[in-house]
Design an enzyme around this catalytic site. Structure first.
Site, PDB file in Angstrom:
ATOM      1  N   LYS A 119       0.802  -1.227   0.000  1.00 33.36           N
ATOM      2  CA  LYS A 119       0.000   0.000   0.000  1.00 33.36           C
ATOM      3  C   LYS A 119       0.836   1.278   0.000  1.00 33.36           C
ATOM      4  O   LYS A 119       0.434   2.284  -0.571  1.00 33.36           O
ATOM      5  CB  LYS A 119      -0.949   0.004   1.199  1.00 33.36           C
ATOM      6  N   GLY A 169      -9.286  -6.505   5.200  1.00 38.34           N
ATOM      7  CA  GLY A 169      -9.854  -5.757   6.316  1.00 38.34           C
ATOM      8  C   GLY A 169      -9.008  -5.802   7.576  1.00 38.34           C
ATOM      9  O   GLY A 169      -9.359  -5.200   8.588  1.00 38.34           O
ATOM     10  N   ILE A 207     -11.321   9.301   6.363  1.00 35.88           N
ATOM     11  CA  ILE A 207     -12.340  10.035   5.605  1.00 35.88           C
ATOM     12  C   ILE A 207     -13.707   9.658   6.181  1.00 35.88           C
ATOM     13  O   ILE A 207     -14.198   8.556   5.964  1.00 35.88           O
ATOM     14  CB  ILE A 207     -12.281   9.693   4.089  1.00 35.88           C
ATOM     15  N   HIS A 212     -17.208   3.308  -0.141  1.00 33.89           N
ATOM     16  CA  HIS A 212     -16.168   2.522  -0.793  1.00 33.89           C
ATOM     17  C   HIS A 212     -16.614   2.280  -2.232  1.00 33.89           C
ATOM     18  O   HIS A 212     -17.584   1.573  -2.485  1.00 33.89           O
ATOM     19  CB  HIS A 212     -15.972   1.193  -0.061  1.00 33.89           C
ATOM     20  N   GLU A 293      -6.283   1.420  -2.610  1.00 37.03           N
ATOM     21  CA  GLU A 293      -5.320   0.368  -2.943  1.00 37.03           C
ATOM     22  C   GLU A 293      -5.733  -0.298  -4.248  1.00 37.03           C
ATOM     23  O   GLU A 293      -6.833  -0.091  -4.742  1.00 37.03           O
ATOM     24  CB  GLU A 293      -5.273  -0.700  -1.829  1.00 37.03           C
ATOM     25  N   ARG A 297      -5.792  -8.801  -8.546  1.00 39.53           N
ATOM     26  CA  ARG A 297      -6.375 -10.131  -8.723  1.00 39.53           C
ATOM     27  C   ARG A 297      -7.845  -9.992  -9.058  1.00 39.53           C
ATOM     28  O   ARG A 297      -8.390  -8.890  -9.050  1.00 39.53           O
ATOM     29  CB  ARG A 297      -6.260 -10.911  -7.418  1.00 39.53           C
ATOM     30  N   VAL A 300     -13.566 -10.941  -5.071  1.00 37.97           N
ATOM     31  CA  VAL A 300     -14.703 -11.747  -4.614  1.00 37.97           C
ATOM     32  C   VAL A 300     -16.000 -11.293  -5.316  1.00 37.97           C
ATOM     33  O   VAL A 300     -16.785 -12.098  -5.811  1.00 37.97           O
ATOM     34  CB  VAL A 300     -14.869 -11.631  -3.076  1.00 37.97           C
TER      35      VAL A 300
HETATM   36  P1  ADP Z   1     -12.302  -8.486  -1.833  1.00 35.28           P
HETATM   37  O1  ADP Z   1     -12.225  -7.016  -1.926  1.00 35.28           O
HETATM   38  O2  ADP Z   1     -12.141  -9.217  -3.104  1.00 35.28           O
HETATM   39  O3  ADP Z   1     -13.407  -8.937  -0.990  1.00 35.28           O
HETATM   40  P2  ADP Z   1     -10.718  -9.058   0.403  1.00 35.28           P
HETATM   41  O4  ADP Z   1      -9.736  -8.012   0.743  1.00 35.28           O
HETATM   42  O5  ADP Z   1     -11.936  -9.204   1.238  1.00 35.28           O
HETATM   43  O6  ADP Z   1     -11.014  -8.855  -1.111  1.00 35.28           O
HETATM   44  O7  ADP Z   1      -9.964 -10.448   0.335  1.00 35.28           O
HETATM   45  C1  ADP Z   1     -10.416 -11.551  -0.405  1.00 35.28           C
HETATM   46  C2  ADP Z   1      -9.770 -12.776   0.144  1.00 35.28           C
HETATM   47  O8  ADP Z   1      -8.374 -12.616   0.207  1.00 35.28           O
HETATM   48  C3  ADP Z   1     -10.230 -13.118   1.530  1.00 35.28           C
HETATM   49  O9  ADP Z   1     -10.310 -14.497   1.624  1.00 35.28           O
HETATM   50  C4  ADP Z   1      -9.114 -12.524   2.393  1.00 35.28           C
HETATM   51  O10 ADP Z   1      -9.040 -13.227   3.609  1.00 35.28           O
HETATM   52  C5  ADP Z   1      -7.905 -12.723   1.529  1.00 35.28           C
HETATM   53  N1  ADP Z   1      -6.851 -11.702   1.686  1.00 35.28           N
HETATM   54  C6  ADP Z   1      -6.800 -10.489   1.129  1.00 35.28           C
HETATM   55  N2  ADP Z   1      -5.655  -9.846   1.415  1.00 35.28           N
HETATM   56  C7  ADP Z   1      -4.939 -10.668   2.189  1.00 35.28           C
HETATM   57  C8  ADP Z   1      -3.642 -10.576   2.816  1.00 35.28           C
HETATM   58  N3  ADP Z   1      -2.842  -9.529   2.709  1.00 35.28           N
HETATM   59  N4  ADP Z   1      -3.246 -11.638   3.535  1.00 35.28           N
HETATM   60  C9  ADP Z   1      -4.010 -12.715   3.650  1.00 35.28           C
HETATM   61  N5  ADP Z   1      -5.222 -12.856   3.076  1.00 35.28           N
HETATM   62  C10 ADP Z   1      -5.690 -11.856   2.361  1.00 35.28           C
HETATM   63  P1  ADP Z   2      -7.878  -3.878   2.871  1.00 35.84           P
HETATM   64  O1  ADP Z   2      -6.602  -4.151   2.185  1.00 35.84           O
HETATM   65  O2  ADP Z   2      -7.998  -4.544   4.173  1.00 35.84           O
HETATM   66  O3  ADP Z   2      -9.052  -4.077   1.961  1.00 35.84           O
HETATM   67  P2  ADP Z   2      -8.304  -1.007   2.514  1.00 35.84           P
HETATM   68  O4  ADP Z   2      -7.236   0.031   2.587  1.00 35.84           O
HETATM   69  O5  ADP Z   2      -8.828  -1.342   1.162  1.00 35.84           O
HETATM   70  O6  ADP Z   2      -7.796  -2.314   3.244  1.00 35.84           O
HETATM   71  O7  ADP Z   2      -9.505  -0.539   3.444  1.00 35.84           O
HETATM   72  C1  ADP Z   2     -10.554  -1.384   3.812  1.00 35.84           C
HETATM   73  C2  ADP Z   2     -11.715  -0.550   4.334  1.00 35.84           C
HETATM   74  O8  ADP Z   2     -11.314   0.233   5.468  1.00 35.84           O
HETATM   75  C3  ADP Z   2     -12.263   0.481   3.356  1.00 35.84           C
HETATM   76  O9  ADP Z   2     -13.194  -0.085   2.444  1.00 35.84           O
HETATM   77  C4  ADP Z   2     -12.902   1.478   4.287  1.00 35.84           C
HETATM   78  O10 ADP Z   2     -14.138   1.034   4.782  1.00 35.84           O
HETATM   79  C5  ADP Z   2     -11.931   1.502   5.442  1.00 35.84           C
HETATM   80  N1  ADP Z   2     -10.917   2.546   5.229  1.00 35.84           N
HETATM   81  C6  ADP Z   2      -9.677   2.371   4.720  1.00 35.84           C
HETATM   82  N2  ADP Z   2      -9.011   3.534   4.634  1.00 35.84           N
HETATM   83  C7  ADP Z   2      -9.835   4.496   5.086  1.00 35.84           C
HETATM   84  C8  ADP Z   2      -9.730   5.921   5.258  1.00 35.84           C
HETATM   85  N3  ADP Z   2      -8.627   6.574   4.954  1.00 35.84           N
HETATM   86  N4  ADP Z   2     -10.822   6.573   5.765  1.00 35.84           N
HETATM   87  C9  ADP Z   2     -11.947   5.900   6.097  1.00 35.84           C
HETATM   88  N5  ADP Z   2     -12.099   4.582   5.968  1.00 35.84           N
HETATM   89  C10 ADP Z   2     -11.067   3.868   5.465  1.00 35.84           C
HETATM   90 MG    MG Z   3      -9.348  -3.101   0.202  1.00 39.91          MG
END
Ligand code: ADP
Ligand code: ADP
Ligand code: MG
Length: 455
Positions: A119, A169, A207, A212, A293, A297, A300
């Site tokens: 990230k 998450g 924010i 999202h 980000e 890939r 889901v």
């Molecule tokens: P999507 O936005 O497609 O729902 P998620 O971030 O929820 O993506 O992740 C989809 C799958 O990948 C889930 O099974 C989650 O547990 C796994 N996953 C995503 N990022 C990671 C990570 N950095 N390490 C381990 N598992 C991850």
């Molecule tokens: P992941 O790799 O776990 O998916 P993300 O950076 O995509 O992580 O963030 C996952 C969720 O966390 C976002 O969809 C949003 O709900 C919350 N989030 C992430 N960054 C911010 C931000 N700067 N302000 C508010 N909410 C955020």
């Molecule tokens: Mg994300």
């Protein structure tokens, strides 16, 4: 030069493995499943043309074991690997191992993954490419408290500390005031090190009340990148998506063009190939959006895009991976039609804090009829293993408009009956009848702040 794909090994399990096998079948491509000892009875094993056991239930020794998966591909003479999502899908070492063994990796290059998979480096790249990012501070040195406090003053609270290698998450913590900042940053760095093997953290402005919004992109080997509109994934619990839809109730034509163009720029900045998602947060009032980000890939929630854009994203992945050009596959820019919603059906108990509830599926009745799709790995008699995530399937509907899609989902959620384990179906039923959901007035914190599951 990419070569024709004749046999694909699917380095994954569950519904996504089935999804890829189905696409292969329709294209006349052979498929190979790999499975752990916990997945002997899994549908992906049954549906694939061949199946190979790659080890014990623990993912580290099966679905995450690069050597075993490459060996299985060599043994079965698969000339391509589809990684699905999760597991090894965003691991550049895996993409490289495929390349070294002359196996086509169905996804972006290892270099592109390195550039945006992390990230912090993604934020740097986006800044150069003029893609808007949220105010923040990259590469925080946890010992340099002076800089940290200065940066926190500059960015302003509330803010988030995020693991650079985080995902799904996890690895995100909220800092509400300066006093608690140092302690939380320390905690976050320790957690990042143990959960993701990388202690790198960064700060990002929180924010408030944002949606999202993410854009589905596809790149080919000839430098073309196209976008298939947006998905709204603002219904989240603990930063994990529960419901996704396309289009977004908050995005009009003008905003769609702007956000899709930003996503295309983001993809081009790292020569992105194959399917990917560029995630943004949207401030609905100002219409300002911020890069979050890139998920390097298949996502889901890709089916909602498929239904609205009339495209098969997995087949498209296979085609561009063997060198086909997007300008031939999509001579005109694909346009959306109607509305699609997806509910993630998880094995968890909504009446007791969403505790995982997996085990034997005693009975199963499937939803049916117009506009319904259920991408799932379950069947009556399946003992759902505890080793993996709680996703049992994805219930997806299409309607001519949002109203019809909601009514259809309400119907489908009544028809779908899973016996033997607890699922979050009652939660989805409640939510689909909620006024804020029905009017589209929600943001990423709405669920946790406003929604109470009746007991
Ligand atoms: P999507 O936005 O497609 O729902 P998620 O971030 O929820 O993506 O992740 C989809 C799958 O990948 C889930 O099974 C989650 O547990 C796994 N996953 C995503 N990022 C990671 C990570 N950095 N390490 C381990 N598992 C991850
Ligand atoms: P992941 O790799 O776990 O998916 P993300 O950076 O995509 O992580 O963030 C996952 C969720 O966390 C976002 O969809 C949003 O709900 C919350 N989030 C992430 N960054 C911010 C931000 N700067 N302000 C508010 N909410 C955020
Ligand atoms: Mg994300």
């Amino acid at each position: 030069m990419p070569k024709k794909i004749s046999k694909v090994l699917i380095a994954n399990r569950g519904e996504i493995a089935l999804r890829v096998i189905r696409a292969c079948k329709e294209l006349g491509i052979q498929s190979v499943a790999v499975y752990s000892e916990a997945d002997e009875g899994a549908l992906h094993v049954r549906h694939a043309d061949e199946a190979i056991c790659i080890g014990p239930p623990e993912s580290a020794n099966s679905y995450l074991a690069i050597d075993k998966i490459i060996d299985a591909a060599k043994q079965t003479k698969a000339n391509a690997i589809h990684p699905g999502y999760g597991f090894l899908s965003e691991n550049p070492l895996f993409a490289e191992a495929c390349e070294k063994n002359k196996i086509t990796f169905i996804g972006p290059s290892a270099d592109a993954m390195r550039a945006i998979g992390n990230k912090t480096s993604a934020r740097e790249l986006m800044e150069k490419a003029n893609v808007p990012i949220a105010p923040g501070k990259n590469d925080v040195d946890r010992n340099d408290t002076k800089t940290i406090l200065t940066e926190i003053k500059r960015i302003g609270v509330p803010l988030l500390v995020k693991a650079s290698a985080g995902g799904g998450g996890r690895g995100i913590r909220l800092i509400e005031n300066e006093k608690e900042a140092l302690e939380i940053i320390d905690l976050a760095a320790n957690e990042a090190a143990s959960a993701f093997g990388d202690a790198t953290i960064f700060l990002e402005k929180f924010i408030t009340g944002a949606r999202h919004i993410e854009v589905q992109i596809m790149g080919d080997a000839h430098g073309n990148v196209i976008a298939f509109g947006e998905r709204d994934c603002s219904i989240q619990r603990r930063n994990q998506k529960l419901i996704e839809e396309s289009p977004s109730p908050a995005v009009d034509e003008e905003l769609r063009t702007a956000i899709c163009n930003a996503a295309i720029e983001a993809a081009k900045s790292c020569n992105y190939q194959n399917a990917g998602t560029v995630e943004f947060l949207l401030d609905e009032k100002t219409k300002q959006f911020y890069f979050l980000e890139v998920n390097a890939r298949l996502q889901v929630e890709h089916p909602v895009t498929e239904l609205v854009y009339g495209v098969d994203l997995v087949k498209t992945q296979l085609k561009v991976a063997q060198g086909e050009s997007l300008t031939n596959l999509f001579p005109t820019q694909p346009t959306p039609r109607g509305w699609s919603i997806e509910c993630r059906i998880n094995g968890e108990d909504p009446f007791s804090e969403f505790m995982p509830s997996l085990g034997l599926i005693g009975s199963l009745e499937l939803p049916n009829g117009p506009g319904i799709r259920f991408d799932s790995m379950i069947y009556e008699g399946l003992d759902v293993p505890l080793f993996y995530d709680s996703l049992l399937g994805k219930l997806i509907v299409w309607g001519v408009d949002r109203q019809e899609a909601i009514a259809r989902m309400q119907r489908a959620l009544i028809e779908l009956q899973i016996g033997g384990i607890q699922t979050n179906i009652p939660f989805h039923q409640e939510l689909l009848n909620n006024n804020a959901f029905i009017t589209g007035a929600f943001h990423t914190n709405w669920l946790e702040e406003n929604f109470v599951m009746p007991s």
